[in-house]
Motif scaffolding. Structure first.
Motif, PDB file in Angstrom:
ATOM      1  N   UNK A  61       0.856  -1.194   0.000  1.00  0.00           N
ATOM      2  CA  UNK A  61       0.000   0.000   0.000  1.00  0.00           C
ATOM      3  C   UNK A  61       0.886   1.237   0.000  1.00  0.00           C
ATOM      4  N   UNK A  62       0.291   2.375  -0.359  1.00  0.00           N
ATOM      5  CA  UNK A  62       1.089   3.590  -0.348  1.00  0.00           C
ATOM      6  C   UNK A  62       1.411   3.972   1.095  1.00  0.00           C
ATOM      7  N   UNK A  63       2.602   4.488   1.282  1.00  0.00           N
ATOM      8  CA  UNK A  63       3.107   4.877   2.595  1.00  0.00           C
ATOM      9  C   UNK A  63       3.645   6.299   2.486  1.00  0.00           C
ATOM     10  N   UNK A  64       2.890   7.251   3.017  1.00  0.00           N
ATOM     11  CA  UNK A  64       3.267   8.658   2.909  1.00  0.00           C
ATOM     12  C   UNK A  64       4.200   9.069   4.048  1.00  0.00           C
ATOM     13  N   UNK A  65       4.778  10.252   3.869  1.00  0.00           N
ATOM     14  CA  UNK A  65       5.696  10.806   4.848  1.00  0.00           C
ATOM     15  C   UNK A  65       5.547  12.319   4.802  1.00  0.00           C
ATOM     16  N   UNK A  66       5.716  12.971   5.938  1.00  0.00           N
ATOM     17  CA  UNK A  66       5.607  14.432   5.979  1.00  0.00           C
ATOM     18  C   UNK A  66       6.599  15.087   5.012  1.00  0.00           C
ATOM     19  N   UNK A  67       7.728  14.461   4.785  1.00  0.00           N
ATOM     20  CA  UNK A  67       8.672  14.913   3.766  1.00  0.00           C
ATOM     21  C   UNK A  67       8.248  14.193   2.482  1.00  0.00           C
ATOM     22  N   UNK A  68       7.326  14.823   1.728  1.00  0.00           N
ATOM     23  CA  UNK A  68       6.632  14.164   0.612  1.00  0.00           C
ATOM     24  C   UNK A  68       7.483  13.263  -0.297  1.00  0.00           C
ATOM     25  N   UNK A  69       8.644  13.652  -0.708  1.00  0.00           N
ATOM     26  CA  UNK A  69       9.360  12.734  -1.614  1.00  0.00           C
ATOM     27  C   UNK A  69       9.785  11.426  -0.946  1.00  0.00           C
ATOM     28  N   UNK A  70       9.671  11.357   0.364  1.00  0.00           N
ATOM     29  CA  UNK A  70      10.107  10.155   1.078  1.00  0.00           C
ATOM     30  C   UNK A  70       9.060   9.047   1.095  1.00  0.00           C
ATOM     31  N   UNK A  71       7.862   9.317   0.637  1.00  0.00           N
ATOM     32  CA  UNK A  71       6.819   8.298   0.601  1.00  0.00           C
ATOM     33  C   UNK A  71       7.026   7.335  -0.558  1.00  0.00           C
ATOM     34  N   UNK A  72       6.265   6.235  -0.536  1.00  0.00           N
ATOM     35  CA  UNK A  72       6.366   5.222  -1.585  1.00  0.00           C
ATOM     36  C   UNK A  72       4.959   4.815  -2.005  1.00  0.00           C
ATOM     37  N   UNK A  73       4.763   4.695  -3.306  1.00  0.00           N
ATOM     38  CA  UNK A  73       3.480   4.272  -3.854  1.00  0.00           C
ATOM     39  C   UNK A  73       3.237   2.790  -3.589  1.00  0.00           C
ATOM     40  N   UNK A  74       1.979   2.383  -3.653  1.00  0.00           N
ATOM     41  CA  UNK A  74       1.603   0.982  -3.415  1.00  0.00           C
ATOM     42  C   UNK A  74       2.262   0.040  -4.415  1.00  0.00           C
ATOM     43  N   UNK A  75       2.278   0.433  -5.695  1.00  0.00           N
ATOM     44  CA  UNK A  75       2.836  -0.442  -6.730  1.00  0.00           C
ATOM     45  C   UNK A  75       4.312  -0.704  -6.496  1.00  0.00           C
ATOM     46  N   UNK A  76       5.059   0.337  -6.139  1.00  0.00           N
ATOM     47  CA  UNK A  76       6.487   0.147  -5.886  1.00  0.00           C
ATOM     48  C   UNK A  76       6.727  -0.601  -4.586  1.00  0.00           C
ATOM     49  N   UNK A  77       5.899  -0.354  -3.576  1.00  0.00           N
ATOM     50  CA  UNK A  77       6.022  -1.122  -2.334  1.00  0.00           C
ATOM     51  C   UNK A  77       5.888  -2.606  -2.640  1.00  0.00           C
ATOM     52  N   UNK A  78       4.864  -2.964  -3.414  1.00  0.00           N
ATOM     53  CA  UNK A  78       4.611  -4.379  -3.734  1.00  0.00           C
ATOM     54  C   UNK A  78       5.677  -4.958  -4.656  1.00  0.00           C
ATOM     55  N   UNK A  79       6.036  -4.238  -5.712  1.00  0.00           N
ATOM     56  CA  UNK A  79       6.961  -4.812  -6.698  1.00  0.00           C
ATOM     57  C   UNK A  79       8.371  -4.943  -6.136  1.00  0.00           C
ATOM     58  N   UNK A  80       8.795  -3.987  -5.306  1.00  0.00           N
ATOM     59  CA  UNK A  80      10.120  -4.109  -4.705  1.00  0.00           C
ATOM     60  C   UNK A  80      10.148  -5.247  -3.684  1.00  0.00           C
ATOM     61  N   UNK A  81       9.055  -5.417  -2.957  1.00  0.00           N
ATOM     62  CA  UNK A  81       8.989  -6.536  -2.014  1.00  0.00           C
ATOM     63  C   UNK A  81       8.988  -7.866  -2.767  1.00  0.00           C
TER      64      UNK A  81
END
Length: 160
Positions: A61-81
């Motif tokens: 799933x997407x994982x946001x962060x207060x420092x916006x560029x530090x978040x990760x989209x759901x697709x990249x979270x899944x594909x990298x895992x």
């Protein structure tokens, strides 16, 4: 001067219920992942699920962060895992779904540009397309047979 023309062809399903059973199950896994998104800034939750060659499903799933560029989209979270858990295994299908906490999303939401580039890396490495099914919270589901339908001019290792 010469012109290059390209086009994309997507399959359109009126709803999730029209999908093959194994893809409905995969989309349901993406919906479960979507509900686990950490999206306190955008209130836009995305879930992704990948069907691996051995039948296992990897989701993210997407994982946001207060420092916006530090978040990760759901697709990249899944594909990298998936790439780290099953480095030598092919990915057979990817399902993506999005939901806004401020309005109902009924149109299909495709992967963003950064995710398209990440998906292309894995397609090139496995030498076969990864069918991508994407939808909003409800409504139609689009299917691209390969990331090349969504990103026709990929940048890959052959360009380096």
């Amino acid at each position: 001067m010469e012109k290059i023309k390209f086009s994309a062809e997507l399959d359109v399903f009126e709803s999730k219920s029209e999908l093959p059973d194994h893809i409905q199950a995969l989309m349901n896994d993406a919906i479960v992942a979507r509900e686990k998104a950490y999206a306190p800034y955008s209130n836009f939750k995305v879930g992704a699920a990948i069907l691996m060659e051995n039948g296992e499903v990897v989701s993210g799933s997407n994982q946001e962060n207060a420092a916006y560029p530090s978040g990760v989209c759901a697709e990249r979270t899944a594909i990298f895992y998936a790439g780290s858990k099953f480095p030598e295994m092919s990915m057979k299908a990817l399902a993506v779904t999005a939901k806004s906490l401020s309005k109902e999303i009924t149109s299909p939401i495709p992967p963003c540009g950064a995710c398209r580039q990440a998906i292309s890396e894995y397609e090139v490495n496995q030498s076969t397309g990864i069918p991508i099914y994407f939808m909003g919270e409800t409504g139609k589901v689009y299917k691209a047979k390969s990331i090349k339908e969504l990103l026709p001019f990929i940048f890959d290792k052959l360009n380096l």
